[in-house]
Design an enzyme around this catalytic site. Structure first.
Site, PDB file in Angstrom:
ATOM      1  CB  ALA A  77      -0.907   0.007   1.225  1.00  0.00           C
ATOM      2  CB  CYS A  78       0.764   4.330  -2.028  1.00  0.00           C
ATOM      3  SG  CYS A  78       1.502   5.973  -2.069  1.00  0.00           S
ATOM      4  CB  ILE A  79       3.852   5.053   2.926  1.00  0.00           C
ATOM      5  CG1 ILE A  79       3.803   5.436   4.407  1.00  0.00           C
ATOM      6  CG2 ILE A  79       4.768   5.938   2.120  1.00  0.00           C
ATOM      7  CD1 ILE A  79       5.101   5.216   5.137  1.00  0.00           C
TER       8      ILE A  79
END
Length: 128
Positions: A77-79
């Site tokens: 997941a994109c931080i």
């Protein structure tokens, strides 16, 4: 063939998560490899362990958790997108002094550099 998946839509507004999951299962069944799955923009909502669908509906979170557990495919997941949507792991919860983490155990928070790695490590990148 080595595939990576990029999912960008919310699990609540489209059926793209269901389509991506079907694609990933079919690709594995056909002998292909899924390098990793990257959740970007509103797709990161699927990584939130605190979401609960209405009774009778499926849970994108649980579907992805189960898929990763069964196959060993990495879920990223994109931080930045996750933080904006209140999705944190224990490290980020501590950093921002939050009361706890809510990132699903099958997911990891990664930066956009991971996305470029996704593209270079795979024969095909499929976006949903």
């Amino acid at each position: 063939m080595k595939f990576s998946l990029l999912i960008t839509s919310s699990p609540f507004e489209t059926t793209q998560h269901e389509s991506a999951l079907r694609f990933a299962k079919a690709a594995l069944a056909d002998g292909h490899t899924i390098q990793r799955i990257f959740f970007y923009k509103d797709a990161v909502i699927a990584a939130n362990a605190m979401t609960t669908p209405p009774q009778g509906q499926t849970s994108a979170f649980q579907d992805w958790q189960d898929f990763s557990k069964q196959t060993g495919v990495t879920l990223h997941a994109c931080i930045a997108n996750s933080l904006r949507r209140g999705i944190v792991d224990s490290t980020e919860a501590e950093r921002y002094q939050l009361i706890g983490s809510n990132l699903g155990s099958a997911f990891s928070l990664v930066g956009l550099g991971e996305m470029t790695e996704v593209m270079s490590d795979s024969d095909k990148l499929v976006q949903f």
